[in-house]
Design a protein around this motif. Structure first.
Motif, mmCIF file in Angstrom:
data_model
loop_
_atom_site.group_PDB
_atom_site.id
_atom_site.type_symbol
_atom_site.label_atom_id
_atom_site.label_comp_id
_atom_site.label_asym_id
_atom_site.label_seq_id
_atom_site.Cartn_x
_atom_site.Cartn_y
_atom_site.Cartn_z
ATOM 1 N N ARG A 43 0.933 -1.199 0.006
ATOM 2 C CA ARG A 43 0.044 0.098 -0.055
ATOM 3 C C ARG A 43 0.757 1.272 -0.047
ATOM 4 O O ARG A 43 0.553 2.270 -0.417
ATOM 5 C CB ARG A 43 -1.101 -0.166 1.080
ATOM 6 N N ILE A 44 2.072 1.250 0.689
ATOM 7 C CA ILE A 44 2.905 2.486 0.801
ATOM 8 C C ILE A 44 3.560 2.512 -0.704
ATOM 9 O O ILE A 44 3.466 3.644 -1.230
ATOM 10 C CB ILE A 44 4.121 2.251 1.768
ATOM 11 N N ALA A 45 3.841 1.550 -1.498
ATOM 12 C CA ALA A 45 4.411 1.442 -2.607
ATOM 13 C C ALA A 45 3.574 2.190 -3.590
ATOM 14 O O ALA A 45 3.738 2.951 -4.450
ATOM 15 C CB ALA A 45 4.835 0.212 -3.134
ATOM 16 N N GLU A 46 2.203 1.799 -3.525
ATOM 17 C CA GLU A 46 1.138 2.386 -4.291
ATOM 18 C C GLU A 46 1.069 3.976 -4.014
ATOM 19 O O GLU A 46 0.767 4.630 -4.900
ATOM 20 C CB GLU A 46 -0.223 1.782 -4.087
ATOM 21 N N SER A 47 1.092 4.183 -2.693
ATOM 22 C CA SER A 47 0.942 5.565 -2.497
ATOM 23 C C SER A 47 1.980 6.423 -2.783
ATOM 24 O O SER A 47 1.829 7.624 -3.536
ATOM 25 C CB SER A 47 0.919 5.710 -0.731
ATOM 26 N N TYR A 48 3.328 6.009 -2.776
ATOM 27 C CA TYR A 48 4.378 6.720 -3.288
ATOM 28 C C TYR A 48 4.425 6.725 -5.139
ATOM 29 O O TYR A 48 5.175 7.559 -5.573
ATOM 30 C CB TYR A 48 5.539 6.056 -2.893
ATOM 31 N N LEU A 49 3.781 6.083 -5.746
ATOM 32 C CA LEU A 49 3.710 6.139 -7.175
ATOM 33 C C LEU A 49 3.292 7.540 -7.559
ATOM 34 O O LEU A 49 3.527 7.972 -8.684
ATOM 35 C CB LEU A 49 2.460 5.090 -7.722
ATOM 36 N N THR A 51 4.199 10.569 -6.120
ATOM 37 C CA THR A 51 5.130 11.565 -5.614
ATOM 38 C C THR A 51 6.611 11.059 -5.759
ATOM 39 O O THR A 51 7.431 12.025 -6.365
ATOM 40 C CB THR A 51 4.957 12.016 -4.453
ATOM 41 N N ASP A 52 6.948 10.059 -5.459
ATOM 42 C CA ASP A 52 8.381 9.432 -5.356
ATOM 43 C C ASP A 52 8.509 8.104 -5.983
ATOM 44 O O ASP A 52 8.381 7.049 -5.264
ATOM 45 C CB ASP A 52 8.828 9.535 -3.910
ATOM 46 N N PHE A 53 8.883 8.031 -7.264
ATOM 47 C CA PHE A 53 9.079 6.770 -7.962
ATOM 48 C C PHE A 53 9.955 6.039 -7.389
ATOM 49 O O PHE A 53 9.957 4.722 -7.213
ATOM 50 C CB PHE A 53 9.490 6.900 -9.411
ATOM 51 N N LYS A 54 11.254 6.460 -6.609
ATOM 52 C CA LYS A 54 12.228 5.479 -6.277
ATOM 53 C C LYS A 54 11.629 4.968 -4.985
ATOM 54 O O LYS A 54 12.006 3.704 -4.813
ATOM 55 C CB LYS A 54 13.484 6.367 -5.942
ATOM 56 N N LYS A 55 11.068 5.698 -4.032
ATOM 57 C CA LYS A 55 10.349 5.108 -3.047
ATOM 58 C C LYS A 55 9.701 3.922 -3.320
ATOM 59 O O LYS A 55 9.286 2.884 -2.499
ATOM 60 C CB LYS A 55 9.907 5.924 -1.938
#
Length: 546
Positions: A43-49, A51-55
């Motif tokens: 879910r965090i990876a989906e959220s960072y898509l 704003t922050d692609f590396k994260k």
């Protein structure tokens, strides 16, 4: 009213996203089992898509590793897909394709046809970006074959679903056609067999003995009938042999007469015929040689034409690839130019090679500056300092990009400067005031998150003034777009006389927005090198009356 509702929804969505990401990170720290960690990392990876692609890529890799440990093919497919998206947005085509291929394999294992279709679409897009048209076609055929075999319809991908349906219908139609043809042939065979059976029955009926005869008489009747049929067959055979002998004698007699009649003529014509045959043989040999040479010439000409065609086709393909590469580079340079300059200035610079300076009468300039920046920067490592500034300024960039007519001018250290009214499209300062309030709200959310983690944070002062400026491009190699005038200086003074977390505006700006925003009059305050000026704090937009 609709405009205010839309803006409020955007602001609410941004606040909700920031809070949800912080909440997920906090939950991840306190997670105790692998299943919870897998879900939270995904879910965090989906959220960072957003704003922050590396994260996003980092957390997707963690989720994929946990899914592998738990042998969860569904989550393996989803996590690998999010990782592929993260690298795709970073233009890392090779790593992105690897992730999508992993996701495709796990999606097929778990039977997730929607994700299978999505992965095929991404892989085809990457193949096209790399000018691998054959690879794209091969991937499309693989997708069609997969859905034809599984008879699956991907719910989230209309294109593969349509192709699969069409392929399946074609296969079913071919089967129906074959069954129909087999059925027609079978009917013909049955009719023929029935006809032969009826003929046989008729023959049997015609030769059937009288039903009143005794069994012994019937046997005797059958024996006599067979004997009669054998004698009749022998007579027919003998008759045929006589007819054949008769024909043979007639042919021999006719041939003998012809031979006697032509013996005298043959003796005279033999020499002439031999000469004629020799001439015909020589002519046939000459024709054969001419045909062979012609065939060789045509074959050689065809080979040359084919080689020229292949060479031309190869040259055309190379030219197309180069043209495509040039077009992509041109698009990238245009995109970079638009990222540095306003659209009309970039257009003028491309067409004329230079951009003339212009004066604008109603420009609203925004200055922001971080409080205690020097002290905070001394407590942070260089890497941490750059990371925090990058995060804040990216947030500012995103906020002003939501409003048309606002141009980012520059950043100087911890100062951020932007302006509106630099074109004829939007000279009213309403949007830039809203952007300033959004920036303070963004920094407030950022501050809350940092306090929870016990880390350093930035707080900003924002000053705004409206008036005339001169705008233009300066420099040759590293040219820059900038604005000059007393308006810029007064906006800077508004910022220096502001408190953290507030938006301080001049009287000139106040007169243009006083009916749209709730403000607080601060009185006359002294501005350096300017003198006493009326200043106002902007609180929030005034709700529109229904």
């Amino acid at each position: 009213m609709r405009y205010i509702i839309t803006i409020s929804f955007v602001l609410f969505s941004m606040t909700l996203w920031s809070q949800s990401t912080s909440s997920l990170l906090k939950q991840l720290k306190s997670a105790t089992n692998k299943t919870q960690k897998l879900d939270l990392n995904y879910r965090i990876a989906e959220s960072y898509l957003k704003t922050d692609f590396k994260k996003a890529g980092t957390y997707a890799a963690k989720a994929q590793s946990l899914a592998a440990e738990l042998n969860n093919n569904t989550m393996l497919a989803k996590a690998a897909y999010v990782g592929g998206e993260a690298y795709y947005k970073q233009r890392q085509w090779g790593t992105s394709a690897s992730r999508f291929n992993q996701s495709l394999g796990f999606a097929k294992k778990s039977g997730n046809n929607s994700l299978v279709a999505a992965n095929y679409q991404k892989l085809i897009a990457i193949a096209k970006r790399k000018s691998n048209e054959r690879g794209a076609v091969k991937l499309g055929e693989d997708a069609i074959n997969y859905f034809a075999k599984t008879k699956g319809t991907p719910s989230s991908s209309p294109a593969p679903a349509t192709t699969t349906s069409s392929s399946s219908n074609s296969v079913d139609q071919a089967r129906l056609d074959k069954l129909f043809k087999d059925n027609v042939a079978m009917k013909k065979s049955i009719n023929q067999l029935e006809k032969e059976l009826n003929d046989a029955r008729s023959t049997i009926v015609r030769s059937k003995p009288d039903e009143n005869l005794s069994a012994r008489e019937k046997v005797k009747f059958e024996e006599q009938r067979k004997k009669f049929e054998e004698e009749l067959s022998q007579r027919d055979k003998a008759l045929k042999e006589v007819e054949e002998q008769k024909d043979t004698y007639a042919r021999r007699n006719k041939r003998s007469q012809k031979e006697l009649a032509s013996m005298s003529k043959e003796a005279l014509a033999t020499e002439f015929e031999l000469q004629q045959q020799e001439m015909e043989l020589q002519e046939a040999n000459n024709q054969r040689n001419i045909l062979g040479l012609s065939a060789l010439f045509i074959l050689g000409l065809a080979g040359l034409l084919f080689a020229r065609f292949r060479s031309k086709k190869k040259s055309n393909l190379a030219l197309e690839a180069k043209n495509k590469m040039i077009e992509e580079e041109r698009e990238r340079s245009d995109e970079l130019l638009l990222n540095i300059l306003p659209a009309d200035i970039a257009k003028e610079l491309k067409e004329n090679g230079k951009a003339s300076a212009k004066k604008y009468e109603n420009v609203t300039v925004l200055f922001s500056d971080f409080k205690n920046f020097t002290q905070i920067s001394n407590r942070l490592t260089p890497e941490q300092l750059v990371k925090e500034l990058d995060y804040c300024f990216k947030g500012f960039d995103y906020i002003i990009s939501q409003y048309k007519g606002i141009e980012k001018i520059k950043t100087i250290g911890d100062a951020y400067m932007c302006a509106s009214g630099l074109s004829s499209k939007n000279t009213f300062p309403t949007d830039i005031i809203k952007a300033a309030l959004d920036i303070q709200e963004f920094l407030e959310d950022y501050k809350r998150g940092k306090k929870i983690l016990g880390e350093e944070f930035f707080e900003a002062r924002i000053g705004i003034h409206t008036g005339p400026v001169v705008a233009g491009v300066v420099g040759v190699n590293k040219f820059a777009y900038d604005i000059w005038g007393e308006t810029v200086n007064i906006a800077s003074r508004m910022e220096s006389q502001c408190e953290v977390g507030q938006v301080n505006i001049s009287e000139a700006t106040y007169n243009k927005i006083k009916y749209d925003f709730q403000t607080e009059y601060r009185g006359k305050l002294n501005a350096k090198n300017v003198g006493a000026m009326d200043m106002y704090y902007v609180k929030h937009p005034v709700a529109a009356s229904v």
